[in-house]
Write a protein that holds these residues in place. Structure first.
Motif, PDB file in Angstrom:
ATOM      1  N   PHE A 101       0.816  -1.215   0.000  1.00 37.73           N
ATOM      2  CA  PHE A 101       0.000   0.000   0.000  1.00 37.73           C
ATOM      3  C   PHE A 101       0.844   1.258   0.000  1.00 37.73           C
ATOM      4  O   PHE A 101       0.485   2.263  -0.573  1.00 37.73           O
ATOM      5  N   ALA A 102       1.979   1.201   0.671  1.00 36.61           N
ATOM      6  CA  ALA A 102       2.845   2.383   0.724  1.00 36.61           C
ATOM      7  C   ALA A 102       4.002   2.158  -0.239  1.00 36.61           C
ATOM      8  O   ALA A 102       4.359   1.022  -0.538  1.00 36.61           O
ATOM      9  N   ALA A 103       4.569   3.227  -0.705  1.00 35.36           N
ATOM     10  CA  ALA A 103       5.756   3.102  -1.541  1.00 35.36           C
ATOM     11  C   ALA A 103       6.831   2.431  -0.707  1.00 35.36           C
ATOM     12  O   ALA A 103       6.984   2.723   0.474  1.00 35.36           O
ATOM     13  N   ALA A 104       7.551   1.476  -1.307  1.00 33.65           N
ATOM     14  CA  ALA A 104       8.506   0.678  -0.555  1.00 33.65           C
ATOM     15  C   ALA A 104       9.546   1.551   0.140  1.00 33.65           C
ATOM     16  O   ALA A 104       9.944   1.279   1.266  1.00 33.65           O
ATOM     17  N   GLU A 105       9.963   2.611  -0.510  1.00 37.10           N
ATOM     18  CA  GLU A 105      11.051   3.425   0.036  1.00 37.10           C
ATOM     19  C   GLU A 105      10.636   4.113   1.329  1.00 37.10           C
ATOM     20  O   GLU A 105      11.463   4.446   2.152  1.00 37.10           O
ATOM     21  N   SER A 106       9.332   4.330   1.504  1.00 32.32           N
ATOM     22  CA  SER A 106       8.914   5.092   2.672  1.00 32.32           C
ATOM     23  C   SER A 106       8.887   4.220   3.935  1.00 32.32           C
ATOM     24  O   SER A 106       8.852   4.745   5.029  1.00 32.32           O
ATOM     25  N   GLY A 107       8.888   2.901   3.787  1.00 31.76           N
ATOM     26  CA  GLY A 107       8.861   2.028   4.961  1.00 31.76           C
ATOM     27  C   GLY A 107      10.198   2.026   5.665  1.00 31.76           C
ATOM     28  O   GLY A 107      11.227   2.312   5.053  1.00 31.76           O
ATOM     29  N   SER A 158      13.604   0.713   7.171  1.00 34.32           N
ATOM     30  CA  SER A 158      14.521  -0.322   6.707  1.00 34.32           C
ATOM     31  C   SER A 158      14.581  -1.453   7.731  1.00 34.32           C
ATOM     32  O   SER A 158      14.148  -1.293   8.871  1.00 34.32           O
ATOM     33  N   ALA A 159      15.116  -2.594   7.301  1.00 34.50           N
ATOM     34  CA  ALA A 159      15.261  -3.718   8.224  1.00 34.50           C
ATOM     35  C   ALA A 159      16.088  -3.296   9.440  1.00 34.50           C
ATOM     36  O   ALA A 159      15.757  -3.652  10.576  1.00 34.50           O
ATOM     37  N   GLU A 160      17.140  -2.538   9.202  1.00 40.24           N
ATOM     38  CA  GLU A 160      18.001  -2.100  10.313  1.00 40.24           C
ATOM     39  C   GLU A 160      17.193  -1.285  11.316  1.00 40.24           C
ATOM     40  O   GLU A 160      17.318  -1.453  12.527  1.00 40.24           O
ATOM     41  N   ALA A 161      16.353  -0.388  10.776  1.00 38.39           N
ATOM     42  CA  ALA A 161      15.574   0.473  11.659  1.00 38.39           C
ATOM     43  C   ALA A 161      14.600  -0.365  12.485  1.00 38.39           C
ATOM     44  O   ALA A 161      14.406  -0.117  13.682  1.00 38.39           O
ATOM     45  N   LEU A 162      14.013  -1.380  11.858  1.00 38.12           N
ATOM     46  CA  LEU A 162      13.060  -2.224  12.575  1.00 38.12           C
ATOM     47  C   LEU A 162      13.762  -3.002  13.687  1.00 38.12           C
ATOM     48  O   LEU A 162      13.252  -3.125  14.795  1.00 38.12           O
TER      49      LEU A 162
END
Lengths: 239, 300
Positions: B38-44, B46-50
């Protein structure tokens, strides 16, 4: 080897601190190096190695006799396959890491006991036309477990963890066993068929000498060196 | 066989208890696997951030409330419920993980552990936690599990043996592929343990032990409940990496051709077709019914 025996063996190994405790080893030039050598003997009568019972792949494994290598004593009383090392050397010569081999040949391992340095590439090979399943394990966890269904297979594996590995075959060849000691320092040896060993380029100092044999267990000695040579003999009492 | 059902029953009971207790609500990214983007992939994030958002403290809290009953307060696999279980809960202090994408004898990747937590281990008491825990909660649990064994600090995850991405693209299923798999199953001596018909009754089947001393329960492909999953690439991954702590070895050196790896997986799965636990449960009232699929009742 019974499970109880294995547990005891591993317990002995654990008490002797076979663990990655050598992370702090540093390589330096050794001034006034010494050679520690010795002979490990068995006080009892040399037992005649028994023939192991082949319970699987009898067509192939039964063709040649497979002998119990767990207690090999020479005619002069020399005890083979004892792992000997100096405990507590924190700096000294570089680790020697030429490639090594553990071969499945005629349904037993060659060599039965070997000692290697961390970083060595071990080639697990199969000379036999049957499936071997070479499973190397430290007391706590697996180091590798490879299927070798093809004759001539050669799987290289870099050894990165120090400790005493027990190797067995999970392809039903329950009689197969080998030991591989992996050290984070270079001051170790395995006694030859006459019970002789040599550890060279030892920096001056007093060290605990640790001996380990799969059936006779662990022993400790002590050696003080300052250049030259020193003897570190040991005699295991008869069992 | 009976023991297997016991484990399954306990698992179901355990899962039911947890649902009743209302523990762990799926949170923030519980919709993560919905499939739509639903959202542009770039806006999610990153794995590191999660992973940076996950916390050992939260993981410990979750572990103590949800996992310790089986795996033990210290992670040694000696929880109060462990005695009645088969297979036994894993001793997490050993740092030895069976279901991995990494080289035999090495630690799993974090994603490997995330996967096991999400999907559970079918046929055992280990439930799938995905319905109960958010991705973020499971990340925290993974961080806590890493504190239970020194190995994680000393070694880090091992070299990847099986790229997850490569498992998503299986070749077309053809009779020739299955025939090839059958050939390899013999050639590679899978039948030494798993038996000619895949029933787990090969000549070596009853000689092998797991590292915890228990008798190795050689997998019966006809049973149809795969601990590692029955999706595309699950069997492939298992024979490539081996199952650490069991006699199941890595065949990564023995099967160089990608197509052969798929062939073996498809052959193994073909042994299960129409014969798994689901089949027996579905067919139970009328054992004699032919194997051909029944007509769809809706169309009649």
């Amino acid at each position: 080897m019974t499970p109880a025996h294995l547990v005891r063996t591993l317990a002995v190994a654990a008490t002797l601190c076979w663990s990655p405790a050598w992370a702090g080893y540093t390589v330096t030039a050794v001034s006034n190096p010494a050679t520690v050598s010795g002979a490990v003997k068995y006080a009892g009568t040399a037992p005649k190695p028994g023939q192991l019972t082949i319970t699987k792949d009898e067509d192939f494994c039964g063709k040649k006799s497979v002998y119990d290598e767990s207690l090999l004593v020479s005619s002069g009383g020399g005890l083979a396959n004892v792992i000997v090392y100096l405990d507590g050397v924190t700096a000294g010569k570089a680790l020697s890491t030429p490639d090594a081999e553990l071969s499945n040949t005629d349904c037993h391992y060659i060599p039965h006991v070997q000692a290697l340095a961390v970083g060595t590439v071990l080639h697990v090979t199969n000379d036999d036309p049957i499936l071997h399943n070479t499973h190397g394990r430290l007391p706590q966890s697996d180091v590798f477990n490879y299927a070798l269904p093809r004759q001539g297979q050669d799987i290289p594996r870099k050894l990165t963890r120090a400790g005493l590995m027990k190797v067995g075959c999970d392809a039903g060849h329950t009689w197969m066993s080998a030991y591989i000691a992996v050290f984070g320092h270079p001051y170790y040896a395995v006694t030859d068929s006459n019970g002789q060993f040599t550890i060279s380029d030892v920096p001056p100092g007093t060290y605990k000498v640790i001996y380990w044999h799969e059936k006779l267990g662990g022993k400790t000695g002590s050696v003080t060196v300052s250049g030259g040579t020193a003897a570190a003999d040991l005699t295991y009492p008869a069992q | 066989m009976k023991q297997r059902y016991t484990g399954l029953g306990l698992g179901l009971t355990g899962a039911a208890c947890l649902v009743l207790a209302g523990t762990g609500h799926a949170q923030d990214d519980a919709w993560g696997d919905f499939g739509g983007n639903f959202a542009a992939a770039e806006s999610g994030p990153s794995a590191e951030a999660l992973w940076a958002r996950a916390s050992v403290a939260e993981g410990q809290r979750l572990y103590e409330s949800l996992c310790s009953g089986c795996h033990g307060v210290n992670g040694d696999g000696q929880g109060v419920a462990a005695a009645s279980m088969y297979p036994k809960p894993r001793d997490l202090t050993l740092g030895e993980y069976r279901f991995r994408t990494t080289l035999t004898g090495t630690l799993p990747t974090r994603d490997d552990v995330m996967r096991t937590l999400a999907l559970g281990l079918p046929g055992t008491a280990m439930p799938a936690w995905k319905p109960l825990l958010s991705d973020q909660q499971r990340r925290s649990l993974v961080l806590y599990l890493e504190t239970l064994s020194d190995r994680f600090e000393q070694e880090g995850p091992g070299p990847v043996e099986v790229e997850v991405a490569s498992l998503a693209d299986p070749p077309e299923l053809t009779p020739e592929l299955i025939d090839r798999g059958k050939e390899l199953y013999k050639e590679l001596k899978c039948l030494d343990c798993h038996g000619e018909d895949g029933r787990g009754d090969g000549p070596s089947a009853h000689t092998e032990k797991n590292s915890d001393g228990s008798e190795a329960d050689v997998f019966d492909f006809t049973y149809g409940v795969y601990k590692g999953g029955i999706g595309s690439g699950d069997v492939y991954r298992t024979f490539m990496t081996g199952l650490d702590g069991t006699p199941m070895p890595s065949f990564s050196d023995s099967i160089p051709e990608e197509s052969d790896r798929w062939a073996i997986e498809r052959y193994c799965q073909s042994l299960t077709r129409d014969r798994g636990l689901g089949f027996y449960l579905a067919q139970r009232p009328t054992w004699e019914r032919p194997l051909a699929p029944e007509p769809d009742p809706v169309e009649e």
